[in-house]
Motif scaffolding. Structure first.
Motif, PDB file in Angstrom:
ATOM      1  N   LEU A 207      23.265 -57.448  55.798  1.00  0.00           N
ATOM      2  CA  LEU A 207      21.895 -57.300  56.292  1.00  0.00           C
ATOM      3  C   LEU A 207      21.475 -55.837  56.334  1.00  0.00           C
ATOM      4  CD1 LEU A 207      22.076 -59.650  59.405  1.00  0.00           C
ATOM      5  CD2 LEU A 207      20.709 -60.053  57.353  1.00  0.00           C
TER       6      LEU A 207
ATOM      7  N   VAL B  47      25.086 -57.853  66.419  1.00  0.00           N
ATOM      8  CA  VAL B  47      24.662 -58.246  65.078  1.00  0.00           C
ATOM      9  C   VAL B  47      25.279 -59.608  64.793  1.00  0.00           C
ATOM     10  CG1 VAL B  47      24.559 -57.577  62.652  1.00  0.00           C
ATOM     11  CG2 VAL B  47      24.840 -55.829  64.413  1.00  0.00           C
TER      12      VAL B  47
ATOM     13  N   TYR C 139      25.360 -53.291  60.144  1.00  0.00           N
ATOM     14  CA  TYR C 139      24.619 -54.449  59.630  1.00  0.00           C
ATOM     15  C   TYR C 139      25.104 -54.858  58.245  1.00  0.00           C
ATOM     16  CZ  TYR C 139      21.298 -54.750  63.444  1.00  0.00           C
ATOM     17  OH  TYR C 139      20.728 -54.945  64.676  1.00  0.00           O
TER      18      TYR C 139
ATOM     19  N   TRP D  18      12.756 -48.923  68.364  1.00  0.00           N
ATOM     20  CA  TRP D  18      12.541 -48.148  67.155  1.00  0.00           C
ATOM     21  C   TRP D  18      11.322 -47.283  67.411  1.00  0.00           C
ATOM     22  CZ3 TRP D  18      14.466 -46.260  62.955  1.00  0.00           C
ATOM     23  CH2 TRP D  18      13.629 -45.817  61.937  1.00  0.00           C
TER      24      TRP D  18
ATOM     25  N   ARG E  85       6.387 -50.417  57.338  1.00  0.00           N
ATOM     26  CA  ARG E  85       6.028 -51.803  57.136  1.00  0.00           C
ATOM     27  C   ARG E  85       5.012 -51.789  56.020  1.00  0.00           C
ATOM     28  NH1 ARG E  85       5.521 -55.917  60.678  1.00  0.00           N
ATOM     29  NH2 ARG E  85       3.352 -55.367  60.698  1.00  0.00           N
TER      30      ARG E  85
ATOM     31  N   GLY F  58      13.090 -50.810  57.050  1.00  0.00           N
ATOM     32  CA  GLY F  58      12.483 -51.005  58.354  1.00  0.00           C
ATOM     33  C   GLY F  58      11.731 -49.769  58.801  1.00  0.00           C
TER      34      GLY F  58
ATOM     35  N   GLU G 199      18.264 -54.378  61.615  1.00  0.00           N
ATOM     36  CA  GLU G 199      17.110 -55.041  62.238  1.00  0.00           C
ATOM     37  C   GLU G 199      16.745 -54.214  63.463  1.00  0.00           C
ATOM     38  OE1 GLU G 199      18.808 -58.917  62.708  1.00  0.00           O
ATOM     39  OE2 GLU G 199      18.340 -59.459  60.638  1.00  0.00           O
TER      40      GLU G 199
END
Ligand SMILES: Cc1cc2nc3c(=O)[nH]c(=O)nc-3n(C[C@H](O)[C@H](O)[C@H](O)COP(=O)(O)OP(=O)(O)OC[C@H]3O[C@@H](n4cnc5c(N)ncnc54)[C@H](O)[C@@H]3O)c2cc1C
Lengths: 394, 527
Positions: free
Chosen positions: A310, A370, A305, A340, B236, B233, A313
């Motif tokens: 970035l 990506v 990323y 995740w 949160r 990530g 994500e």
């Protein structure tokens, strides 16, 4: 308009997100709240109430019930104790999986079998000549899963069952309020949890009893998004996503054997059942594929990323597509579900790998897209389940 | 006398940073002993069942910046760490209205729009800017601060890299960063927003743990820290550890033990032993001596260098700098056991707003006035409060149907006029409960037990000098290569083989573990 489940009158007004999906021709909530986080965390830290009524349910009775089920399922049904529950697949003659589900031994000669797809015809065909009756009570039996660390306390409160002595994969007959229910210590989350089976006529009252009794224990109606993340963490297969039922597959390559799905432990080869011969042969030669976990390497993901400026994500909602897995330049498998893991703080995926690359600890790469480009991130092969808390069995 | 056991490293203090250092050292094969004064590990990150059945996160209460690499390296989830989201922030207003920021973007925007259509849009732009800045700043959380006056090529290289990094930012971001470094939180937010409860609530993160008000210059920078947790990530926004914050420490301790670390509780270190200008071990308050190749202090710099090390081992200018290190305590904590949930007049009943943070910060003026009291030696009569109800997030924190409430309070100066005593503690507790009861009138009757922690208690009971929650204020002049003092920001100390690993070192306070990890990495480098 699709059908609502027997709980629809209660779940519909709760569904703030209005994001219904289909499940076996019924409406099922993807999430009740606008974001599904809390519904997921309820599974791991409180109690989630999940409407699982769309499951197909068959009640099998008769003096040949054991013989019949032992012939259909790959597991040793003769060894299924009274009030025990067994999970397992069933196969066609070629040893390819048709469906998977749980089998509850309700009595000496009566069982309830659940499945994800309709199986009545397959069951009836295999019952030919045997003294059994097979009743499809999919629509008349309502089912709720109550999953999470406080689920036991809630059920102890609202029912007359002694949940403290109910072991993992056992069932109890009880009353909740005045409603007769079957409580099985089962679920699709890999956590402490129960499933509650009742007459659909009583569904609304059952829902109210559980919600009232669970209020002080953090009971939370939860939808499919939450369930999906939990089941990936638990390494549990989803039909139609992680494998295609043999009777629906258009080509041979789309079919899988129990060995290829990590269900070898549920196959009892010497007992005599549909598909045994093919499976024996496969067992001797060794399966071509294995179903394993992948843990993505964080640093590698970050690097992929970072090329685009970035941070990683991450998929908070589990994805259900086929994603190539590589060893060097060669594709050695494909992942079918991934997300995740909020509990493990890892990006995890369920993958079909060629046996040569399926050993625990093997380094592979998984494709990640990506910024519209296909990249590869390093991953490690691990055993399933990813998450296996002690409370699940204790 | 304990059997003559040789340790490679002995750690003073079983706070979460000390435990992190211990775990990393043991992971590298070292024999490590942790000495903790209290009966349990965790320091400022502990869960204590002060009334049976009610679990209090006695001091710190939310987690956001716990370094993801630590979670991974030490496999904390496997050792029981579970972080639950805290999704909303509600600010009740004196006029009976409220402002809530929800987890859902549309809900938040609609809610902000109700107060100011302009702010509703500015909020997204602001979030994006902060995201970029936090992403840029994030790199410094993970590195050992270079010494800017050193000619050591490593320091120079590290500085050069940083310089390039920041000069490489787009102009808009670079200037915003300059503003953040110099402006007050209030002024900075004034440039963006007009809704008072929004500005006041956001400004609070700039002053937590400092003896500054929201209008004090330099407080804007700390706003950034709030956004850093989101980047990986992993979390949160702010999260809550299942079982209370003590669960964070417990999971680190479990990982440390698995690596072979020995943990001794109720072991108070009185002195760092030194020979030939090197630390060689520690002496406990009962006279027991424990020898080790290195000594690592996880207690604050004042306690370490002014109480535990003989001044003859330390250079005068260093001691001088340590003495000037600002560590004024300014916060208090009130933990309540409740028979029923608070019923907020602005948003009555039980709802999702009780599962998030509740902030008593109706306006910037309210915030500044609360600080004014403290400036002149009083606790705020109407304080700023950051409240959560842990039992709404984790039902295991209280008996069924009952609740616990955690109230972080500012300002409560350590140097109180007349000094802290039981009477002042009660008066402080009353100010907190009275103020909150203005917004939730049923609160007083719901209280089963009240546990008040003043800065004095934090020093006496929890070992925090002057009750400073971060082992030293997080103000700009005490950050990065100046934390705790210039030249000694790399966890080393003028006394050879003595290191620091607590929140008094870069990157500072909070349940981050970053100090502990970086310290361990440097110690291993020197080995
Ligand atoms: C009231 C309060 C609220 C906070 N809220 C938050 C929050 O919500 N979120 C957040 O991220 N951070 C919060 N913080 C800050 C955070 O908790 C601390 O920065 C962090 O826990 C400090 O960890 P540490 O390991 O560096 O030090 P500590 O936790 O202070 O550990 C030092 C240890 O040394 C021990 N010790 C002291 N003297 C001796 C001795 N002589 N011998 C042996 N042992 C000794 C102490 O008992 C303690 O266990 C809060 C802090 C406080 C006080």
């Amino acid at each position: 308009m699709l059908r609502g489940t027997p709980f629809h009158e209660r779940t519909a007004p709760l569904c703030q997100a209005q994001n219904w999906r289909r499940w076996a021709g019924y409406l099922a909530a993807s999430s009740y709240e606008l974001t599904h986080d809390r519904e997921y965390y309820a599974i791991r830290s409180a109690a989630a109430l999940i409407d699982v009524s769309p499951l197909y349910k068959y009640v099998i009775r008769g003096s040949d019930a054991v013989r019949f089920l032992n012939r259909v399922l790959t597991r040793d049904v003769a060894g299924c104790d009274m009030h025990q529950v067994m999970y397992g697949p069933w196969c066609n003659e070629a040893g390819k999986v048709i469906d998977d589900g749980t089998l509850q031994r309700l009595g000496e000669e009566s069982f309830r079998l659940t499945s994800a797809e309709p199986n009545l015809r397959w069951l009836c065909d295999n019952a030919f000549g045997l003294r059994v009756t097979i009743e499809d009570d999919s629509d008349t039996t309502a089912a709720l899963a109550l999953q999470g660390p406080t689920s036991r306390e809630i059920l102890n409160n609202v029912s007359d069952a002694d949940l403290d002595s109910l072991k993992y994969f056992r069932l109890a007959f009880a009353r909740a309020g005045n409603i007769p229910v079957t409580i099985t210590r089962t679920g699709y989350t890999g956590d402490l949890g129960y499933e509650i089976w009742a007459d659909a006529q009583q569904a609304i009252r059952l829902w109210d009893i559980l919600m009232d009794g669970g209020r002080s224990y953090g009971i939370t109606p939860s939808g499919i998004y939450a369930l999906d993340v939990a089941r990936v963490e638990a390494g549990l297969l989803l039909i139609g996503v992680d494998y295609i039922p043999a009777n629906r597959a258009l080509i041979e390559a789309r079919k899988s054997s129990p060995f290829e799905l990590g269900l070898g432990w549920a196959v009892r080869l010497e007992k005599g059942f549909v598909g045994q011969e093919a499976l024996l042969e496969e067992w001797q030669r060794g399966p071509a594929w294995q179903f394993k976990g992948l843990e993505l390497d964080w640093n590698s993901l970050e690097k992929v990323y970072a090329e685009f400026g970035l941070p990683p994500e991450l998929p908070m909602i589990a994805w259900r597509t086929s994603v190539p897995v590589y060893a060097g330049a060669a594709q050695v498998g494909y992942a079918t579900s991934g997300c995740w893991s909020p509990t493990l703080k890892k990006y995890i995926a369920l993958a079909h790998l060629r046996s040569a690359h399926a050993e625990r600890g093997t380094s592979v790469e998984m494709e990640v897209t990506v910024e519209h480009r296909r990249k590869k991130a390093a991953a490690r092969v691990v055993d399933l389940p990813f998450f296996d808390p002690e409370r699940k069995r204790s | 006398m304990a059997a003559e056991k040789r340790y490679d490293a002995v750690i003073i203090g079983g706070g979460h940073n000390g435990l992190v250092t211990a775990a990393y050292l043991a992971r590298a094969g070292k024999r490590v002993l942790v000495l903790e004064r209290r009966h349990l590990v965790g320091g400022s990150a502990v869960t204590e069942e002060i009334v049976p059945g009610f679990k209090f996160s006695a001091l710190s209460y939310v987690v956001s910046l716990l370094r993801p690499e630590i979670i991974r390296d030490l496999e904390l989830p496997r050792h029981g760490l579970e972080l639950l989201p805290l999704e909303s922030t509600m600010t009740p207003m004196p006029n009976g209205d409220y402002l809530v920021r929800w987890a859902d973007h549309d809900l938040t925007r609609r809610e902000l729009y109700r107060h100011s259509p302009r702010d509703a849009e500015a909020y997204d732009d602001f979030g994006k800017l902060m995201f970029h800045l936090a992403f840029a700043m994030k790199s410094i959380l993970g590195i050992v601060p270079p010494n800017p006056t050193s000619l050591n090529p490593k320091d120079l290289l590290s500085l050069l890299k940083l310089g390039k990094h920041y000069l490489g930012l787009p102009a808009e971001q670079f200037y915003a960063l300059c503003k953040l470094m110099t402006m007050s939180a209030a002024d900075f937010l004034d440039e963006w927003f007009e809704t008072e409860p929004l500005k006041a609530t956001m400004s609070a993160s700039g002053v937590i743990g400092t003896f500054l008000g929201v209008r004090s210059p330099g407080t804007a920078y700390v706003l950034l820290h709030h956004y850093m947790g989101e980047i990986d990530g992993v979390f949160r926004a702010w999260g809550f550890a299942r079982g209370g914050t003590g669960a964070v420490s417990e999971s680190i301790a479990a990982a440390a033990r698995e690596f072979g670390v020995e943990v001794r509780t109720e072991a108070t270190v009185a002195q760092v032993l030194a020979k030939n200008n090197r630390a060689v071990g520690v002496a406990l308050d009962d006279g027991e001596e424990i020898h080790a190749r290195v000594v690592v202090s996880g207690v604050d710099p004042k306690l370490t260098f002014l109480k535990m090390v003989d001044p003859q081992h330390l250079p005068t200018d260093f001691l001088h700098a340590i003495r000037r290190f600002k560590i004024r305590g300014s916060s208090g904590k009130v933990n309540l056991a409740l028979g029923e949930l608070p019923n907020f007049t602005c948003l009555p009943g039980v709802g999702p707003h009780l599962r998030g943070a509740i902030s008593i910060s109706p306006s910037l003026e309210y915030m500044e006035r609360a600080y004014d009291d403290a400036k002149y030696g009083n606790f705020s009569r109407r304080p700023y409060m950051d409240i959560i109800i842990p039992s709404m997030i984790d039902p295991g924190m209280a008996p069924p149907g009952k609740h616990v409430m955690s109230i972080f309070v500012q300002w409560a100066p350590f140097e109180l006029n007349g000094g802290w005593n039981d009477e002042q503690r009660e008066a402080f507790g009353n100010a907190v409960v009275d103020t909150l009861a203005e917004f939730a009138p049923n609160l007083k009757n719901a209280i089963i037990h009240r546990h008040v922690v003043t800065p004095w208690d934090m020093q006496e009971e929890y070992g925090l000098t002057q009750g400073n929650i971060f082992h030293g204020e997080l103000s700009l002049h005490q950050l990065f290569f100046m934390r705790p003092v210039h030249r000694w920001a790399d966890y080393r100390t003028p006394l050879k083989h003595l290191y620091q690993c607590g929140s008094g070192t870069h990157p500072g306070g909070g349940i981050t573990g970053a100090s502990g990890r970086l310290a361990a990495l440097n110690i291993l480098k020197d080995w």
